[in-house]
Design a protein around this motif. Structure first.
Motif, PDB file in Angstrom:
ATOM      1  N   ASN A 119      -6.393 -15.155  -0.870  1.00 17.89           N
ATOM      2  CA  ASN A 119      -6.560 -14.551  -2.189  1.00 17.89           C
ATOM      3  C   ASN A 119      -7.250 -13.204  -2.068  1.00 17.89           C
ATOM      4  N   ILE A 120      -6.856 -12.272  -2.918  1.00 15.99           N
ATOM      5  CA  ILE A 120      -7.534 -10.993  -3.056  1.00 15.99           C
ATOM      6  C   ILE A 120      -8.378 -11.081  -4.316  1.00 15.99           C
ATOM      7  N   ARG A 121      -9.631 -10.653  -4.204  1.00 15.93           N
ATOM      8  CA  ARG A 121     -10.519 -10.666  -5.379  1.00 15.93           C
ATOM      9  C   ARG A 121     -11.306  -9.361  -5.432  1.00 15.93           C
TER      10      ARG A 121
ATOM     11  N   PHE B  36       0.271  -6.849   5.579  1.00 15.27           N
ATOM     12  CA  PHE B  36       0.605  -6.398   4.234  1.00 15.27           C
ATOM     13  C   PHE B  36      -0.451  -6.860   3.226  1.00 15.27           C
ATOM     14  N   PHE B  37      -0.977  -8.064   3.406  1.00 15.05           N
ATOM     15  CA  PHE B  37      -2.067  -8.570   2.571  1.00 15.05           C
ATOM     16  C   PHE B  37      -3.257  -7.602   2.621  1.00 15.05           C
ATOM     17  N   GLY B  38      -3.635  -7.163   3.828  1.00 16.74           N
ATOM     18  CA  GLY B  38      -4.745  -6.225   3.979  1.00 16.74           C
ATOM     19  C   GLY B  38      -4.461  -4.894   3.309  1.00 16.74           C
ATOM     20  N   PHE B  39      -3.251  -4.419   3.455  1.00 14.65           N
ATOM     21  CA  PHE B  39      -2.817  -3.172   2.820  1.00 14.65           C
ATOM     22  C   PHE B  39      -2.930  -3.298   1.305  1.00 14.65           C
ATOM     23  N   CYS B  40      -2.453  -4.410   0.757  1.00 12.24           N
ATOM     24  CA  CYS B  40      -2.491  -4.616  -0.696  1.00 12.24           C
ATOM     25  C   CYS B  40      -3.925  -4.769  -1.199  1.00 12.24           C
ATOM     26  N   CYS B  41      -4.786  -5.408  -0.422  1.00 11.44           N
ATOM     27  CA  CYS B  41      -6.186  -5.546  -0.808  1.00 11.44           C
ATOM     28  C   CYS B  41      -6.808  -4.162  -1.000  1.00 11.44           C
ATOM     29  N   HIS B  42      -6.551  -3.268  -0.055  1.00 10.62           N
ATOM     30  CA  HIS B  42      -7.050  -1.892  -0.154  1.00 10.62           C
ATOM     31  C   HIS B  42      -6.496  -1.201  -1.401  1.00 10.62           C
ATOM     32  N   HIS B  43      -5.200  -1.309  -1.609  1.00 13.27           N
ATOM     33  CA  HIS B  43      -4.577  -0.612  -2.732  1.00 13.27           C
ATOM     34  C   HIS B  43      -4.981  -1.201  -4.081  1.00 13.27           C
ATOM     35  N   TRP B  44      -5.222  -2.503  -4.156  1.00 12.37           N
ATOM     36  CA  TRP B  44      -5.717  -3.062  -5.413  1.00 12.37           C
ATOM     37  C   TRP B  44      -7.067  -2.447  -5.753  1.00 12.37           C
ATOM     38  N   GLY B  45      -7.936  -2.269  -4.768  1.00 17.23           N
ATOM     39  CA  GLY B  45      -9.219  -1.615  -5.027  1.00 17.23           C
ATOM     40  C   GLY B  45      -9.019  -0.223  -5.591  1.00 17.23           C
TER      41      GLY B  45
ATOM     42  N   LEU C 123      -9.315   5.438 -16.067  1.00 14.42           N
ATOM     43  CA  LEU C 123      -8.523   5.587 -17.294  1.00 14.42           C
ATOM     44  C   LEU C 123      -9.335   5.138 -18.508  1.00 14.42           C
ATOM     45  N   CYS C 124      -9.974   3.996 -18.409  1.00 16.51           N
ATOM     46  CA  CYS C 124     -10.721   3.453 -19.545  1.00 16.51           C
ATOM     47  C   CYS C 124     -11.972   4.270 -19.856  1.00 16.51           C
ATOM     48  N   GLU C 125     -12.596   4.845 -18.849  1.00 13.73           N
ATOM     49  CA  GLU C 125     -13.843   5.580 -19.054  1.00 13.73           C
ATOM     50  C   GLU C 125     -13.634   7.051 -19.397  1.00 13.73           C
ATOM     51  N   THR C 126     -12.562   7.655 -18.872  1.00 12.85           N
ATOM     52  CA  THR C 126     -12.384   9.104 -19.039  1.00 12.85           C
ATOM     53  C   THR C 126     -11.070   9.480 -19.712  1.00 12.85           C
ATOM     54  N   GLY C 127     -10.144   8.511 -19.832  1.00 13.58           N
ATOM     55  CA  GLY C 127      -8.827   8.819 -20.380  1.00 13.58           C
ATOM     56  C   GLY C 127      -7.834   9.278 -19.341  1.00 13.58           C
ATOM     57  N   LYS C 128      -8.243   9.337 -18.063  1.00 14.68           N
ATOM     58  CA  LYS C 128      -7.370   9.804 -16.989  1.00 14.68           C
ATOM     59  C   LYS C 128      -7.464   8.875 -15.784  1.00 14.68           C
ATOM     60  N   GLY C 129      -6.352   8.198 -15.465  1.00 18.33           N
ATOM     61  CA  GLY C 129      -6.282   7.372 -14.273  1.00 18.33           C
ATOM     62  C   GLY C 129      -5.522   8.095 -13.169  1.00 18.33           C
ATOM     63  N   GLN C 130      -5.319   7.419 -12.064  1.00 22.26           N
ATOM     64  CA  GLN C 130      -4.574   7.976 -10.925  1.00 22.26           C
ATOM     65  C   GLN C 130      -3.461   7.002 -10.525  1.00 22.26           C
ATOM     66  N   PRO C 131      -2.456   6.845 -11.397  1.00 21.82           N
ATOM     67  CA  PRO C 131      -1.368   5.905 -11.086  1.00 21.82           C
ATOM     68  C   PRO C 131      -0.455   6.445 -10.013  1.00 21.82           C
ATOM     69  N   PHE C 132       0.351   5.566  -9.437  1.00 24.55           N
ATOM     70  CA  PHE C 132       1.421   5.994  -8.543  1.00 24.55           C
ATOM     71  C   PHE C 132       2.374   6.828  -9.384  1.00 24.55           C
ATOM     72  N   MET C 133       2.723   7.993  -8.876  1.00 26.03           N
ATOM     73  CA  MET C 133       3.622   8.893  -9.607  1.00 26.03           C
ATOM     74  C   MET C 133       4.968   8.931  -8.909  1.00 26.03           C
TER      75      MET C 133
END
Length: 139
Positions: free
Chosen positions: A3-5, A110-119, A128-138
């Motif tokens: 599990n990733i948490r 891949f699990f390790g890669f996804c853990c990093h990217h979820w962070g 996004l919630c604090e400033t109105g600007k997130g950094q999504p995948f474009m």
């Protein structure tokens, strides 16, 4: 099973965080700008990351404003059958988020890669919630 948490505090109301996780415009603001999402239990939301990677998430639960539960039904083979949980708790005008990506078969590379990217993407949600600007995948 692996599990990733991730846990984080977001300086925004629980409603703002809930909306960013459940509404299409919110998801486009922090995860990927190529998101097709519907706020309805049983619907399949589609998230694309370029031309070669995608995942489809079935909404299992919308417990507004405290819980969102998805199941991956298509995409990377290691994600299919995994569940994603976003638990939200109101903490005096801030929101405590407990994120879990559950039921991986093993702790693969891949699990390790996804853990990093979820962070990284959860930091994008916070931004996004604090400033109105997130950094999504474009795309």
């Amino acid at each position: 099973m692996a599990n990733i948490r991730h846990n984080l505090m977001i300086n925004a109301s629980i409603k703002e965080v809930y909306d960013a996780i459940t509404l299409e415009d919110g998801l486009k603001g922090w995860w990927t700008n190529d998101a097709k999402a519907k706020l309805e239990i049983g619907s399949i939301n589609h998230f694309k990351f370029g031309n070669e990677y995608f995942n489809k998430m079935k909404i299992l639960k919308l417990g507004e404003p405290n819980l969102i539960l998805w199941e991956c039904v298509d995409g990377d083979r290691e994600w299919i059958g995994t569940k994603l949980s976003f638990e939200l708790k109101d903490k005096e005008e801030r929101t405590f988020l407990k994120f879990s990506h559950l039921n991986w078969n093993d702790e693969s590379d891949f699990f390790g890669f996804c853990c990093h990217h979820w962070g990284r993407y959860l930091d994008s949600l916070k931004s996004l919630c604090e400033t109105g600007k997130g950094q999504p995948f474009m795309v």
